[in-house]
Every structure is written in structure tokens, then in C-alpha cells.
Design a protein around this motif. Structure first.
Motif, PDB file in Angstrom:
ATOM      1  N   PRO A 101       0.813  -1.219   0.000  1.00  0.00           N
ATOM      2  CA  PRO A 101       0.000   0.000   0.000  1.00  0.00           C
ATOM      3  C   PRO A 101       0.850   1.273   0.000  1.00  0.00           C
ATOM      4  CG  PRO A 101      -0.110  -1.108   2.124  1.00  0.00           C
ATOM      5  CD  PRO A 101       0.652  -1.992   1.211  1.00  0.00           C
ATOM      6  N   GLN A 102       2.111   1.150   0.399  1.00  0.00           N
ATOM      7  CA  GLN A 102       2.987   2.325   0.456  1.00  0.00           C
ATOM      8  C   GLN A 102       3.186   2.957  -0.910  1.00  0.00           C
ATOM      9  OE1 GLN A 102       3.569  -0.201   2.396  1.00  0.00           O
ATOM     10  NE2 GLN A 102       3.792   0.678   4.422  1.00  0.00           N
ATOM     11  N   ASP A 103       3.164   2.130  -1.969  1.00  0.00           N
ATOM     12  CA  ASP A 103       3.393   2.740  -3.268  1.00  0.00           C
ATOM     13  C   ASP A 103       2.174   2.543  -4.146  1.00  0.00           C
ATOM     14  OD1 ASP A 103       5.652   0.136  -4.393  1.00  0.00           O
ATOM     15  OD2 ASP A 103       3.607   0.110  -3.684  1.00  0.00           O
ATOM     16  N   GLY A 104       1.076   2.955  -3.614  1.00  0.00           N
ATOM     17  CA  GLY A 104      -0.204   2.791  -4.295  1.00  0.00           C
ATOM     18  C   GLY A 104      -0.158   3.006  -5.782  1.00  0.00           C
ATOM     19  N   SER A 105       0.436   4.105  -6.219  1.00  0.00           N
ATOM     20  CA  SER A 105       0.365   4.405  -7.642  1.00  0.00           C
ATOM     21  C   SER A 105       1.641   4.052  -8.378  1.00  0.00           C
ATOM     22  CB  SER A 105       0.074   5.886  -7.824  1.00  0.00           C
ATOM     23  OG  SER A 105       1.205   6.616  -7.456  1.00  0.00           O
ATOM     24  N   LYS A 106       2.645   3.670  -7.657  1.00  0.00           N
ATOM     25  CA  LYS A 106       3.923   3.387  -8.309  1.00  0.00           C
ATOM     26  C   LYS A 106       3.839   2.094  -9.109  1.00  0.00           C
ATOM     27  CE  LYS A 106       6.542   6.755  -7.159  1.00  0.00           C
ATOM     28  NZ  LYS A 106       6.866   7.058  -5.783  1.00  0.00           N
ATOM     29  N   MET A 107       4.563   2.070 -10.172  1.00  0.00           N
ATOM     30  CA  MET A 107       4.569   0.868 -10.976  1.00  0.00           C
ATOM     31  C   MET A 107       5.612  -0.075 -10.436  1.00  0.00           C
ATOM     32  SD  MET A 107       4.609   0.794 -14.965  1.00  0.00           S
ATOM     33  CE  MET A 107       5.969  -0.260 -14.734  1.00  0.00           C
ATOM     34  N   LYS A 109       8.633  -2.162 -10.751  1.00  0.00           N
ATOM     35  CA  LYS A 109       9.739  -2.177 -11.695  1.00  0.00           C
ATOM     36  C   LYS A 109      10.518  -3.459 -11.513  1.00  0.00           C
ATOM     37  CE  LYS A 109      10.729   2.718 -12.228  1.00  0.00           C
ATOM     38  NZ  LYS A 109      11.774   3.722 -12.097  1.00  0.00           N
ATOM     39  N   ASN A 116       0.467  -0.634 -16.755  1.00  0.00           N
ATOM     40  CA  ASN A 116       0.762   0.789 -16.779  1.00  0.00           C
ATOM     41  C   ASN A 116       0.226   1.482 -15.546  1.00  0.00           C
ATOM     42  OD1 ASN A 116       1.007  -0.386 -19.223  1.00  0.00           O
ATOM     43  ND2 ASN A 116       0.457   1.446 -20.348  1.00  0.00           N
ATOM     44  N   MET A 117      -1.029   1.300 -15.296  1.00  0.00           N
ATOM     45  CA  MET A 117      -1.590   1.973 -14.143  1.00  0.00           C
ATOM     46  C   MET A 117      -2.228   0.918 -13.256  1.00  0.00           C
ATOM     47  SD  MET A 117      -1.016   5.111 -14.169  1.00  0.00           S
ATOM     48  CE  MET A 117      -2.198   6.023 -13.224  1.00  0.00           C
ATOM     49  N   VAL A 121      -5.821   2.581  -8.807  1.00  0.00           N
ATOM     50  CA  VAL A 121      -5.855   4.008  -9.083  1.00  0.00           C
ATOM     51  C   VAL A 121      -7.118   4.354  -9.875  1.00  0.00           C
ATOM     52  CG1 VAL A 121      -4.605   5.921 -10.135  1.00  0.00           C
ATOM     53  CG2 VAL A 121      -3.360   4.128  -9.001  1.00  0.00           C
ATOM     54  N   LYS A 122      -7.507   3.434 -10.762  1.00  0.00           N
ATOM     55  CA  LYS A 122      -8.742   3.646 -11.528  1.00  0.00           C
ATOM     56  C   LYS A 122      -9.946   3.691 -10.592  1.00  0.00           C
ATOM     57  CE  LYS A 122      -8.171   2.262 -16.200  1.00  0.00           C
ATOM     58  NZ  LYS A 122      -7.579   1.118 -16.841  1.00  0.00           N
ATOM     59  N   ARG A 124      -9.889   4.561  -7.560  1.00  0.00           N
ATOM     60  CA  ARG A 124      -9.789   5.816  -6.834  1.00  0.00           C
ATOM     61  C   ARG A 124     -10.450   6.954  -7.599  1.00  0.00           C
ATOM     62  NH1 ARG A 124      -6.691   6.850  -2.108  1.00  0.00           N
ATOM     63  NH2 ARG A 124      -7.292   5.062  -0.883  1.00  0.00           N
TER      64      ARG A 124
END
Lengths: 268, 308
Positions: A101-107, A109, A116-117, A121-122, A124
Motif C-alpha cells: 500500500p505504500q506505493d499505491g500508484s507506483k509501478m 519495476k 501501466n496503471m 488508481v482507476k 480511486r
């Protein structure tokens, strides 16, 4: 003990000069869950959303707003949970990634980019649309320093999901008996490659279309409360879609009215 | 006295200005704040831009990396936008995981990309099923004073125009990608979507380019994205009070003129970079550094929108 209330409306067809206004069969059942203060299930064709409202209840101090109620909206997707382990297959390589959960929007790597997303986030973005629409409709100043929470569970997505979420939310808020300034309904329009407007599209129709727009229309003045679009379109097409949505909203509001009348009439 | 009034009754304070068709910072209702653009601000990124709209400051850096294309679309590349709202930019934001606004902004940028096809994803593919480009577009807000989405989109668009990617070829024998850093080319930016944000006061008064304070007091927000052919790419209104079709039309008209203004600004800045030869450019850099901007690149101040 309140009674469960269930209503369905058949497919409506209407020809009006340029475009055909057709909505899939839609229906609603209210007060079907026992724990929430209000609940509803809204069905549009094969798209189905279950909504539950809790509140007004006590609010966390950090979220307290001194002059109105705090509204929280959660949309639970049908598959996948917000903070769970996702197993993803990329080619022959199976990767297991802890989705923190710390990097909710991060991809993520790892090797190659996987998606991609983040789908969360969608959700949200959808939650934001539903929440701000409900906030505008609710008279939340009547319940200061309290919390309202609206949980929407996607049961099945076959296109027009956001509009179905909005309709389910409105019916659930009505079932809860919260004071509202107006009602609202969601209408999705798709523009197909030939330029025809399709109302309440299925997932396949959405996929084949050039643009998809979702509007929330208020019951007081039939104006646009919320708008969310995908794809590009001309100003003229936008105005046409708004007009079509306003006409479609009449059907929804009539349905709301009938369903409430039936529910509270003495001769059931 | 006025300061006390502002603190005690912020809404009344704003209303008293709006009644006279102006705003506390002296702008008219349809007027944007001064927009400043600086490109190539980050020398280590493949492309970058810094945008200021009034006090709102947003910086965008683009990094290109090589990866294997997605299996479901083997001739596509990736574009990964991400908006970061660190606690530095406003007291509204806390450290930790990205908040709702940051996530919504990231999604907005991704949606605009999807809708308007700024860059064709096919063009990011180098060799089908083997190698493609991933563009990590990191947008960071340095100073939050409202109108985040407009600033993010201008920064991203300008940064994309600034991107120079090296030529990559696949070695037939070793099957590995070989990068030729001497030969660089620009991306083909097909469309130029520019957004204009509006705030609605008291269910009826529409103002453009709201500050953070105006955003907090407004009853609804709306963002219209148009491209250079006046096609709408997005009409984003996440709830709030309702607007009539006529008001929407006014907003769209304003967005169209704004698109022209910003398009001109971006072109001027890009031209000013191109016309300066490397030696001159560095000279320009030094002059600029002395004058005002702490960073390199070229910046042009301007675009003060007129009334709607």
C-alpha cells in the motif's frame, strides 16, 4: 422491520428524430442487506452493483469536519483486492509481486513493466467521482462531525459501470433516509465509429466506440453534476450526448419515483 | 481589518470580490495567472520542463528505459505517468503513500494520454516482441497553489517535446539491443492537449484557474481538455454542484482560446532552445542563471489570459 423492495423496468425504446434512446433493462432492489443502515442493488443489463451505506456514525478525529458529515466512498472491484498479492504472468515468466500500500500508484519495476496503471488508481478516480456527486446531493451540514460511508461492490461489469455505481449509490442513500437536496442518476453514452450515440452501452459496445462519456444528472434542474469522459469528440457531440443523457435521466427518475411510491403505498 | 475579515469569513470575503466581477488577487473571472515555462531544467533526464502558473510550480522529468513490449500488444511501448504531491508543496499533503488527489491526478494524466493519443504507443516500439521504450513521466509539485491539473499537463507536454531518445538497434548476432548515444531524435508529438480548469462558486459563478484557496471554497471543479483542432479530449467534472449546458459551452470556449495561448508559449520556448547553437545556448544558460532562473534551459514568461 422494513420490507425488501424490488423493481424492474423493461427495455424502453424511443425514437426521436436523430437518435434512438434505448436503455438496457434496469432494476433495483432496496434494503436487501441487514447490517448496513441502507442498501441497494442496481442492475443495468448484465452490469450489477451492490451498495451499502453506514451512517451517520462517529467519525475519526483526523477525518472530522466541523460543519458537515465526512463521506467516504469505497468501490470494491469484482476481482482483485486493493492490498493483496497479485500473481501476474508475463510471457513464460510468472512473477509474484507484493503489492504494497505504500506505493499505491507506483509501478512495479521488476524486469519489464507489468501494467501501466494500477487498477486501484482507476477505482480511486471512480470513487472520487461518486463521492463528490453524493456530497453535492446530500445535505451533509445537517450531520456535522459524523461519518457516512458508502461501500459499492461491483458484482458484474458489462459496461456503463460508473453510471450503475451512481444509481446504486443514490438508491442506497435514499434507503438510508439521509436528507438530500436532490436525487441524481448516472447515464453513460458511447459514440460509435459512425457517430451514432449509444446510451447505456455494454462492455463490447464501449470497446468498439470512439468515445465514452458518463454524466450524473440532478433531479432538480436536470443539469450535469458529474462528467467523466474517454476518447475525443467534438463540442457538438458533447452537447448531443448531454441532451440524450438528460432525456434518459427522465426514465431513471420516473423509475425512482415509481419504486418509492410502490414501497410506501398502503395497497402493496 | 481586511485581513481579519479574510480569516474569519473567507467565503464572504471572496463573495464580496466576485460581486464586483473581480478576484482577491486582482484578476478578472476569466483570467489565468501568468504562466511561465522552462524546458530542459533537469540535465540528467531525457526530457524535462518546469511550469509555473502563478505560485503553483510543477516539474516534470521524463526518463526513457528499454523493456520488452506487453504480451497483449507486442508492437506497443509504455508511457507511465505519475503525479507526486510531496508534503513540501502544501500542508494539505502528508508524507506516506500517495493520497487521493495525487492518485486522481495520475489517473487524469493517464486518461488524457489514452484519449488523445499524444504519442502513438506504436512509435515507442523498437523491435516487435523484443524491445520497446518505457517513458517514465514523473511529475512533481513543488508549490501547490491550485490548478494542479493544468500545470501538470503543460509540464508533461513540454517535457515530451523536449525528450531526445538515442537510436537503438538490435544486433542480429547477439540479439541484444545496442544504443547509439550520438544519434538522438525527438519524439513525434502528434497532438497537443491543453487543459483549462474552472471552479464554481455559489452554484453559479464560474472562475478560471482557481488558486488553492478558491479551490477549497468552491462548490465544484471542472477541467476541460482540448487539442489544437478544438476537439475535446476530456471533460472532467468529478461531481460537485451542477452546471447548465450554456455554462459548459462558455467554459469550452474559454478552454479553446487558452489552448491557443499555451500552444504559442510552448512553441516559443522550444524555438528559443532550437535557435540557440550549443555555445550560444550555454551562454544563454549563464545569463539566465544570473538573471532569475536557478536552472538551465530556456524559459519564457507570458500568457496572461484575457477575459473569457
Amino acid at each position: 422491520m422494513r420490507q425488501r423492495n424490488c423493481d424492474f423496468v423493461g427495455t424502453t425504446m424511443e425514437v426521436d428524430g436523430q437518435s434512438t434512446l434505448s436503455l438496457r433493462e434496469f432494476g433495483c432492489e432496496q434494503n436487501l442487506l441487514s447490517r448496513p443502515d441502507g442498501s441497494s442493488s442496481f442492475v443495468q443489463g448484465d452490469t450489477s452493483v451492490l451498495a451499502g451505506v453506514y451512517g451517520p456514525a462517529e467519525v475519526k478525529v483526523s477525518k472530522e469536519i466541523y460543519d458537515r458529515a465526512t463521506l467516504e466512498v469505497v468501490i470494491q472491484p469484482k476481482v482483485g483486492l486493493p492490498d493483496c498479492i497479485k500473481i501476474l504472468q508475463t510471457g513464460s515468466l510468472v512473477m509474484q509481486c507484493q503489492h504494497l500500500p505504500q506505493d499505491g500508484s507506483k509501478m512495479l519495476k521488476m524486469g519489464s513493466p507489468i501494467w501501466n496503471m494500477d487498477s486501484r488508481v482507476k477505482e480511486r478516480a471512480r470513487e472520487q467521482c461518486v463521492r463528490e456527486t453524493c456530497e453535492a446531493a446530500l445535505l451533509s451540514t445537517l450531520h456535522p462531525r459524523s461519518s457516512l460511508s458508502l461501500v459499492l461492490q461491483v458484482v458484474h461489469d458489462d459496461g456503463s459501470l460508473l453510471s450503475c455505481c451512481l444509481n446504486a449509490a443514490c438508491m442506497a442513500l435514499m434507503d438510508t433516509g439521509l436528507p438530500m437536496g436532490c436525487l441524481f442518476c448516472g447515464v453513460t453514452c458511447a459514440i460509435d465509429p459512425e457517430g451514432h450515440i449509444v446510451t447505456d452501452p455494454t462492455a463490447q459496445q464501449e470497446k468498439n466506440s470512439r468515445a465514452v462519456m458518463t454524466f450524473a444528472i440532478d433531479s432538480a434542474q436536470r443539469r450535469v453534476m458529474m462528467s467523466s469522459t474517454k476518447g475525443s469528440f467534438s463540442v457538438n457531440e458533447l452537447q448531443q450526448c448531454i441532451a440524450v443523457s438528460q432525456r434518459a435521466s427522465e426514465k431513471f427518475f420516473q423509475f425512482y419515483r415509481d419504486s418509492v411510491r410502490r414501497r410506501y403505498s398502503k395497497t402493496l | 481589518m481586511a485581513a481579519g475579515f479574510k480569516t474569519a469569513e473567507p467565503l464572504e470575503y471572496h463573495r464580496s470580490f466576485l460581486k464586483e466581477n473581480c478576484r482577491p488577487d486582482g484578476r478578472e473571472l476569466g483570467e489565468f495567472r501568468t504562466t511561465t515555462l522552462n524546458i530542459g531544467s533537469i540535465s540528467t533526464a531525457d526530457g524535462s520542463a518546469l511550469v509555473k502558473i502563478g505560485n503553483s510550480t510543477v516539474i516534470c522529468g521524463i526518463k526513457g528505459e528499454l523493456a520488452t513490449p506487453p504480451t497483449d500488444a507486442p508492437n506497443n511501448g509504455y508511457i507511465v505517468p505519475n503525479v507526486d504531491l510531496p508534503p513540501l508543496c502544501s500542508s494539505k499533503f502528508r508524507p506516506g503513500p500517495p493520497g487521493e488527489q495525487a492518485q486522481a491526478a495520475s489517473q487524469f494524466i493517464a486518461d488524457v494520454f489514452e484519449s488523445s493519443e499524444v504519442i502513438l504507443k506504436e512509435e515507442l516500439c523498437i523491435e516487435k516482441e523484443k524491445v520497446c521504450w518505457v517513458l517514465y513521466c514523473d511529475i512533481m509539485c513543488l508549490d501547490y497553489d491550485g490548478n494542479l491539473l493544468d500545470a501538470c499537463l503543460i509540464a508533461l507536454l513540454a517535457a515530451l517535446r523536449n525528450v531526445q531518445l538515442p537510436e537503438v538497434s538490435i544486433n542480429k548476432e547477439t540479439d541484444l539491443a545496442e544504443v547509439n548515444p550520438d544519434r538522438k531524435r525527438h519524439l513525434n508529438v502528434a497532438r497537443h492537449p491543453i487543459s483549462s480548469s474552472f471552479a464554481v462558486f455559489d452554484d453559479s459563478i464560474v472562475i478560471v484557474d482557481p488558486t488553492a484557496e478558491e479551490e477549497a471554497l468552491s462548490t465544484a471543479m471542472m477541467t476541460v481538455v482540448t487539442d489544437e483542432d478544438d476537439t475535446l479530449c476530456m471533460l472532467h467534472k468529478p461531481g460537485g454542484t451542477s452546471l447548465s449546458s450554456e455554462k459548459l459551452q462558455d467554459c469550452i470556449n474559454r478552454a479553446v482560446t487558452r489552448n491557443r495561448e499555451v500552444g504559442k508559449l510552448i512553441n516559443t520556448v522550444i524555438q528559443s532552445v532550437k535557435t540557440h547553437k550549443p555555445l550560444m545556448f550555454s551562454l544563454y544558460k549563464v545569463m539566465k542563471t544570473k538573471m532569475e532562473e536557478p536552472s538551465g534551459g530556456s524559459s519564457v514568461k507570458g500568457v496572461k489570459g484575457d477575459t473569457a
